[in-house]
Motif scaffolding. Structure first.
Motif, PDB file in Angstrom:
ATOM      1  N   VAL A 119       8.462  19.501 -18.621  1.00 36.88           N
ATOM      2  CA  VAL A 119       8.024  18.480 -17.663  1.00 36.88           C
ATOM      3  C   VAL A 119       8.252  18.961 -16.219  1.00 36.88           C
ATOM      4  CG1 VAL A 119       8.470  16.131 -16.854  1.00 36.88           C
ATOM      5  CG2 VAL A 119       8.305  16.588 -19.301  1.00 36.88           C
TER       6      VAL A 119
ATOM      7  N   ASP B 224      17.267  24.969 -12.656  1.00 40.01           N
ATOM      8  CA  ASP B 224      17.794  24.554 -13.960  1.00 40.01           C
ATOM      9  C   ASP B 224      19.214  25.070 -14.131  1.00 40.01           C
ATOM     10  OD1 ASP B 224      16.135  23.385 -16.600  1.00 40.01           O
ATOM     11  OD2 ASP B 224      18.108  24.272 -17.014  1.00 40.01           O
ATOM     12  N   ALA B 225      19.989  24.294 -14.877  1.00 40.37           N
ATOM     13  CA  ALA B 225      21.359  24.697 -15.179  1.00 40.37           C
ATOM     14  C   ALA B 225      21.374  25.917 -16.096  1.00 40.37           C
ATOM     15  CB  ALA B 225      22.084  23.534 -15.853  1.00 40.37           C
TER      16      ALA B 225
ATOM     17  N   THR C  97      15.526  20.417 -24.287  1.00 41.02           N
ATOM     18  CA  THR C  97      14.757  19.820 -25.380  1.00 41.02           C
ATOM     19  C   THR C  97      13.423  20.546 -25.591  1.00 41.02           C
ATOM     20  OG1 THR C  97      15.789  17.697 -24.964  1.00 41.02           O
ATOM     21  CG2 THR C  97      13.712  17.637 -26.140  1.00 41.02           C
ATOM     22  N   SER C  98      12.902  21.115 -24.532  1.00 44.46           N
ATOM     23  CA  SER C  98      11.571  21.737 -24.622  1.00 44.46           C
ATOM     24  C   SER C  98      11.522  22.921 -25.567  1.00 44.46           C
ATOM     25  CB  SER C  98      11.112  22.161 -23.225  1.00 44.46           C
ATOM     26  OG  SER C  98      11.035  21.027 -22.396  1.00 44.46           O
TER      27      SER C  98
ATOM     28  N   ASN D 201      11.318  21.356 -30.559  1.00 44.05           N
ATOM     29  CA  ASN D 201      10.587  20.152 -30.968  1.00 44.05           C
ATOM     30  C   ASN D 201       9.681  20.473 -32.153  1.00 44.05           C
ATOM     31  OD1 ASN D 201       8.260  21.338 -29.748  1.00 44.05           O
ATOM     32  ND2 ASN D 201       9.074  20.679 -27.786  1.00 44.05           N
ATOM     33  N   THR D 202       8.772  19.563 -32.479  1.00 45.54           N
ATOM     34  CA  THR D 202       7.905  19.807 -33.638  1.00 45.54           C
ATOM     35  C   THR D 202       6.579  20.439 -33.244  1.00 45.54           C
ATOM     36  OG1 THR D 202       7.954  17.379 -33.641  1.00 45.54           O
ATOM     37  CG2 THR D 202       8.404  18.431 -35.688  1.00 45.54           C
TER      38      THR D 202
ATOM     39  N   ILE E  49       3.782  19.558 -31.780  1.00 40.99           N
ATOM     40  CA  ILE E  49       2.485  18.929 -32.056  1.00 40.99           C
ATOM     41  C   ILE E  49       1.837  18.486 -30.749  1.00 40.99           C
ATOM     42  CG2 ILE E  49       1.332  16.982 -33.201  1.00 40.99           C
ATOM     43  CD1 ILE E  49       3.536  17.165 -35.340  1.00 40.99           C
TER      44      ILE E  49
ATOM     45  N   VAL F 230      23.049  21.232 -10.951  1.00 41.38           N
ATOM     46  CA  VAL F 230      23.314  20.303  -9.845  1.00 41.38           C
ATOM     47  C   VAL F 230      24.526  19.470 -10.242  1.00 41.38           C
ATOM     48  CG1 VAL F 230      22.424  18.357  -8.516  1.00 41.38           C
ATOM     49  CG2 VAL F 230      20.885  20.198  -9.219  1.00 41.38           C
TER      50      VAL F 230
ATOM     51  N   ALA G  74      15.419  15.947 -15.169  1.00 41.55           N
ATOM     52  CA  ALA G  74      16.605  16.544 -15.792  1.00 41.55           C
ATOM     53  C   ALA G  74      16.790  16.153 -17.251  1.00 41.55           C
ATOM     54  CB  ALA G  74      17.858  16.197 -14.976  1.00 41.55           C
TER      55      ALA G  74
ATOM     56  N   ILE H  21      11.492  10.785 -21.319  1.00 46.52           N
ATOM     57  CA  ILE H  21      10.329  11.495 -21.880  1.00 46.52           C
ATOM     58  C   ILE H  21      10.761  11.977 -23.267  1.00 46.52           C
ATOM     59  CG2 ILE H  21       8.575  13.253 -21.418  1.00 46.52           C
ATOM     60  CD1 ILE H  21       8.849  11.243 -19.131  1.00 46.52           C
ATOM     61  N   ARG H  22      10.644  11.073 -24.245  1.00 52.17           N
ATOM     62  CA  ARG H  22      11.327  11.249 -25.538  1.00 52.17           C
ATOM     63  C   ARG H  22      10.633  12.192 -26.498  1.00 52.17           C
ATOM     64  NH1 ARG H  22      10.217   5.485 -27.074  1.00 52.17           N
ATOM     65  NH2 ARG H  22       8.312   6.214 -26.124  1.00 52.17           N
ATOM     66  N   SER H  23       9.586  11.687 -27.156  1.00 58.29           N
ATOM     67  CA  SER H  23       9.037  12.455 -28.285  1.00 58.29           C
ATOM     68  C   SER H  23       7.663  13.034 -28.039  1.00 58.29           C
ATOM     69  CB  SER H  23       8.928  11.573 -29.534  1.00 58.29           C
ATOM     70  OG  SER H  23       9.639  10.418 -29.417  1.00 58.29           O
TER      71      SER H  23
ATOM     72  N   GLY I  33       6.720  14.549 -24.756  1.00 57.69           N
ATOM     73  CA  GLY I  33       6.663  15.142 -23.410  1.00 57.69           C
ATOM     74  C   GLY I  33       5.922  16.453 -23.337  1.00 57.69           C
TER      75      GLY I  33
ATOM     76  N   THR J 190       3.180  17.213 -25.072  1.00 58.31           N
ATOM     77  CA  THR J 190       1.767  16.840 -25.000  1.00 58.31           C
ATOM     78  C   THR J 190       1.411  16.264 -23.630  1.00 58.31           C
ATOM     79  OG1 THR J 190       1.870  16.241 -27.329  1.00 58.31           O
ATOM     80  CG2 THR J 190      -0.012  15.410 -26.088  1.00 58.31           C
TER      81      THR J 190
HETATM   82  C1  LIG Z   1      13.002  16.862 -32.565  1.00 59.47           C
HETATM   83  C2  LIG Z   1      11.965  16.695 -31.489  1.00 59.47           C
HETATM   84  C3  LIG Z   1      10.621  16.741 -31.810  1.00 59.47           C
HETATM   85  C4  LIG Z   1       9.663  16.600 -30.811  1.00 59.47           C
HETATM   86  N1  LIG Z   1       8.347  16.778 -31.118  1.00 59.47           N
HETATM   87  C5  LIG Z   1       7.409  16.755 -30.152  1.00 59.47           C
HETATM   88  C6  LIG Z   1       6.056  17.039 -30.448  1.00 59.47           C
HETATM   89  O1  LIG Z   1       5.716  17.366 -31.573  1.00 59.47           O
HETATM   90  N2  LIG Z   1       5.138  16.941 -29.447  1.00 59.47           N
HETATM   91  C7  LIG Z   1       5.489  16.579 -28.184  1.00 59.47           C
HETATM   92  O2  LIG Z   1       4.606  16.463 -27.337  1.00 59.47           O
HETATM   93  N3  LIG Z   1       6.788  16.348 -27.855  1.00 59.47           N
HETATM   94  C8  LIG Z   1       7.744  16.448 -28.804  1.00 59.47           C
HETATM   95  N4  LIG Z   1       9.053  16.220 -28.510  1.00 59.47           N
HETATM   96  C9  LIG Z   1       9.401  15.818 -27.149  1.00 59.47           C
HETATM   97  C10 LIG Z   1       9.436  16.943 -26.164  1.00 59.47           C
HETATM   98  O3  LIG Z   1      10.082  18.082 -26.698  1.00 59.47           O
HETATM   99  C11 LIG Z   1      10.176  16.435 -24.933  1.00 59.47           C
HETATM  100  O4  LIG Z   1       9.585  15.222 -24.514  1.00 59.47           O
HETATM  101  C12 LIG Z   1      10.122  17.423 -23.788  1.00 59.47           C
HETATM  102  O5  LIG Z   1      10.563  18.699 -24.192  1.00 59.47           O
HETATM  103  C13 LIG Z   1      10.974  16.921 -22.633  1.00 59.47           C
HETATM  104  O6  LIG Z   1      10.912  17.871 -21.617  1.00 59.47           O
HETATM  105  P1  LIG Z   1      11.788  17.729 -20.315  1.00 59.47           P
HETATM  106  O7  LIG Z   1      11.362  18.802 -19.408  1.00 59.47           O
HETATM  107  O8  LIG Z   1      11.732  16.316 -19.844  1.00 59.47           O
HETATM  108  O9  LIG Z   1      13.289  17.922 -20.837  1.00 59.47           O
HETATM  109  P2  LIG Z   1      14.107  19.262 -21.079  1.00 59.47           P
HETATM  110  O10 LIG Z   1      13.335  20.285 -21.781  1.00 59.47           O
HETATM  111  O11 LIG Z   1      15.405  18.852 -21.690  1.00 59.47           O
HETATM  112  O12 LIG Z   1      14.356  19.794 -19.601  1.00 59.47           O
HETATM  113  C14 LIG Z   1      15.302  19.241 -18.734  1.00 59.47           C
HETATM  114  C15 LIG Z   1      16.005  20.389 -18.070  1.00 59.47           C
HETATM  115  O13 LIG Z   1      16.858  19.868 -17.056  1.00 59.47           O
HETATM  116  C16 LIG Z   1      17.972  20.713 -16.959  1.00 59.47           C
HETATM  117  N5  LIG Z   1      19.043  19.957 -16.328  1.00 59.47           N
HETATM  118  C17 LIG Z   1      19.626  18.831 -16.752  1.00 59.47           C
HETATM  119  N6  LIG Z   1      20.581  18.434 -15.888  1.00 59.47           N
HETATM  120  C18 LIG Z   1      20.588  19.332 -14.888  1.00 59.47           C
HETATM  121  C19 LIG Z   1      21.363  19.473 -13.714  1.00 59.47           C
HETATM  122  N7  LIG Z   1      22.307  18.593 -13.388  1.00 59.47           N
HETATM  123  N8  LIG Z   1      21.135  20.533 -12.912  1.00 59.47           N
HETATM  124  C20 LIG Z   1      20.156  21.444 -13.232  1.00 59.47           C
HETATM  125  N9  LIG Z   1      19.410  21.351 -14.343  1.00 59.47           N
HETATM  126  C21 LIG Z   1      19.612  20.310 -15.162  1.00 59.47           C
HETATM  127  C22 LIG Z   1      18.265  21.086 -18.409  1.00 59.47           C
HETATM  128  O14 LIG Z   1      19.004  22.300 -18.474  1.00 59.47           O
HETATM  129  C23 LIG Z   1      16.899  21.185 -19.016  1.00 59.47           C
HETATM  130  O15 LIG Z   1      16.425  22.503 -19.096  1.00 59.47           O
HETATM  131  C24 LIG Z   1      10.050  16.351 -29.474  1.00 59.47           C
HETATM  132  C25 LIG Z   1      11.413  16.295 -29.160  1.00 59.47           C
HETATM  133  C26 LIG Z   1      12.356  16.498 -30.147  1.00 59.47           C
HETATM  134  C27 LIG Z   1      13.799  16.503 -29.782  1.00 59.47           C
END
Ligand SMILES: Cc1cc2nc3c(=O)[nH]c(=O)nc-3n(C[C@H](O)[C@H](O)[C@H](O)COP(=O)(O)OP(=O)(O)OC[C@H]3O[C@@H](n4cnc5c(N)ncnc54)[C@H](O)[C@@H]3O)c2cc1C
Length: 497
Positions: free
Chosen positions: A24, A43-44, A52-53, A56-57, A59, A184, A211, A345-347, A349, A351
């Protein structure tokens, strides 16, 4: 255009800083590099997509089962369209396999027309209900007892790692700075905002909080108590490529109020996934697998595709969804503060990532930020990790031009020295064995690095122009050892993706 992992941070004030370089944060930064702004994302972790990225699955959803009218429904639908086009342009592997949502009892069968109607309300107009004969014709290895299914032809599988990397690469080439190993620790809101990081101070006029699992922490420091993240763990099992012929579609269960349930899905690398669980935890770092979770998945999998359970498991892994109290994304702009939260941004994100990015830019514009005229970004071409187009070792013309593409290092996944060299010298280079695995698939095959591990490590140590990160066992990615989790909460009867 800089990627830093150590040292002090620039003293100048950025126009925009994005905290979080997951799929994201990277998508948002990429979108913002269309404008003439001084931007950084940070990023940390020592790599992009390391939260989380990476787990995941994979899809690329249609959003057929989203809550109609929700922000998530709109952004998943839009995001799917945008990401499918972007993947084609930039070489991100996608396989449009389609999904079957299988009914195993009368109650589930009765739910299919309602799900079809819901899909319609989510602008997904090509679903239909099919009977058991057609279900088994389409999926001959399905376990006995399927009564019917809803077909969702628009569902695809995608490479999640290349997606984040493509965004980050384009963002950096477009002029953004990327600061890694840069947690941060404190934020003080102001004009400019001041971020205290483990690598010193960073200042910015506009702050974007992407984050993930820690988005609520950052939000609170900026005076907002809109939501609390509950990490919802999803454990998954990866079956060897020999199992791939058993599964033709993404096989979904009928969702319940408790979640989307356990699925069986092919991957773009030729494996088969089984999972995920859905366990609400308190520990935001609990990305290990548990014996209980894996036993739960085995039982579910045996019902869906019994023969799958006779195949070799090459890896297990777990990811944490950033669940909140609400069934929707928590994306809020605080115009007076020049601050945007991108939380919950749960399941979906992966996509929705490109649509979330466009939405954030819209919110900033509506809030009166003068972004100027957008420009077209130079396209990127990412190394291809899928199985439907030739990989470098299958391309004689490439090997003739550069024999390093013909020298295999990882034989299970057929990764060449040339690809490892490219990953170590890329715009956003690999700095660790895990980073190399995500960029090349080295050590991701059936031997999990038993044969090639030493050779890959040697290349990381000798061929990397940047200082590699210290080698530590990874607790949270594919290939992690299975370990029992004594204090884990009970699994929900139904899990979810
Ligand atoms: C089991 C599972 C299955 C899933 N399946 C799917 C799927 O099939 N299709 C789909 O579209 N989505 C799926 N998702 C959801 C998708 O993976 C997430 O919605 C997406 O990865 C979220 O991205 P993000 O960038 O918000 O979070 P993250 O990838 O967690 O990124 C946040 C980043 O912030 C950094 N951070 C946090 N705090 C700080 C700080 N204080 N200082 C600096 N950096 C920091 C972290 O290190 C991290 O890298 C699934 C999730 C899971 C867990």
């Amino acid at each position: 255009m800089t990627v830093t992992t150590t040292g002090v941070l620039p003293d100048e004030v950025y126009d925009v800083v994005v905290v979080g370089a997951g799929v994201v944060g990277a998508a948002i930064t990429r979108e913002l590099t269309r404008y003439d702004l001084r931007i950084a994302f940070m990023d940390a972790a020592d790599d992009v997509g390391d939260g989380t990225s990476k787990a995941n699955t994979a899809i690329l959803h249609t959003g057929f089962d989203a809550v109609p009218g929700s922000l998530e429904s709109r952004l998943v639908r839009e995001g799917q369209r945008r990401l499918a086009a972007y993947a084609e342009e930039s070489g991100i592997p996608v396989e449009p396999v389609g999904a079957l949502l299988v009914a195993w009892d009368d109650e589930q069968l009765a739910a299919l027309p309602r799900l079809m109607e819901k899909a319609e309300r989510n602008h997904c107009h090509d679903t239909r209900v099919i009977g058991p004969e057609e279900v088994y014709r389409r999926e001959p290895a399905l376990g006995p007892g399927a009564l019917g299914a809803l077909t969702v032809p628009g569902e695809s599988v995608i490479c999640p790692w290349t997606t984040t990397l493509a965004y980050a690469t384009q963002a950096v080439r477009g002029g953004a700075d990327l600061h890694l190993n840069c947690r941060v620790e404190r934020v003080s809101s102001g004009s400019p905002h001041e971020l205290t990081t483990v690598r010193g101070r960073l200042r910015t006029h506009v702050l974007i909080n992407a984050a993930g699992l820690y988005a609520d922490d950052l939000d609170r420091q900026l005076g907002h108590t809109d939501f609390t993240v509950t990490p919802r763990r999803g454990q998954l099992m990866v079956f060897d490529t020999f199992a791939r012929d058993l599964v033709r579609h993404i096989l979904l269960p009928v969702p319940t109020a408790l979640g989307k349930g356990v699925l069986v899905a092919p991957t773009v690398y030729g494996n088969v996934l089984l999972g995920p669980t859905a366990e609400d935890l308190t520990d935001r770092t609990a990305t290990h697998s548990s014996a209980e979770g894996l036993a739960f998945l085995r039982a579910k999998g045996r019902r869906i595709v019994p023969a799958l359970l006779d195949e070799e498991v090459t890896a297990v892994y777990a990811g944490l969804r950033a669940a909140t109290e609400e069934d929707d994304y928590r994306i809020r702009c605080h115009p007076g503060q020049r601050y945007v939260t991108v939380g919950g941004i749960r399941s979906t994100g992966l996509t929705a990532s490109m649509a979330i990015a466009a939405h954030v830019v819209e919110l900033l514009t509506e809030a009166g930020e003068e972004l100027g005229e957008p420009r077209t970004l130079d396209p990127v071409t990412m190394p291809y990790l899928g199985r439907t187009s030739p990989r470098p070792y299958e391309r004689p013309e490439l090997i003739a031009a550069d024999p390093e593409y013909g020298r295999l290092v990882c034989h299970c996944e057929r990764v060449s020295r040339g690809e490892i060299r490219d990953a170590l010298t890329a715009t956003v280079p690999a700095r660790s064995l895990e980073g190399l695995r995500r960029r090349t698939r080295a050590r991701a095959g059936r031997c999990q690095g038993f044969h090639c591990g030493a050779a890959v490590l040697a290349l990381l140590s000798t061929d990397s122009p940047v200082t590699p990160s210290p080698v530590t066992p990874s607790p949270d990615t594919t290939g992690a050892p299975v370990r029992s989790d004594g204090g884990a909460p009970p699994l929900r009867p139904e899990a979810g993706s």
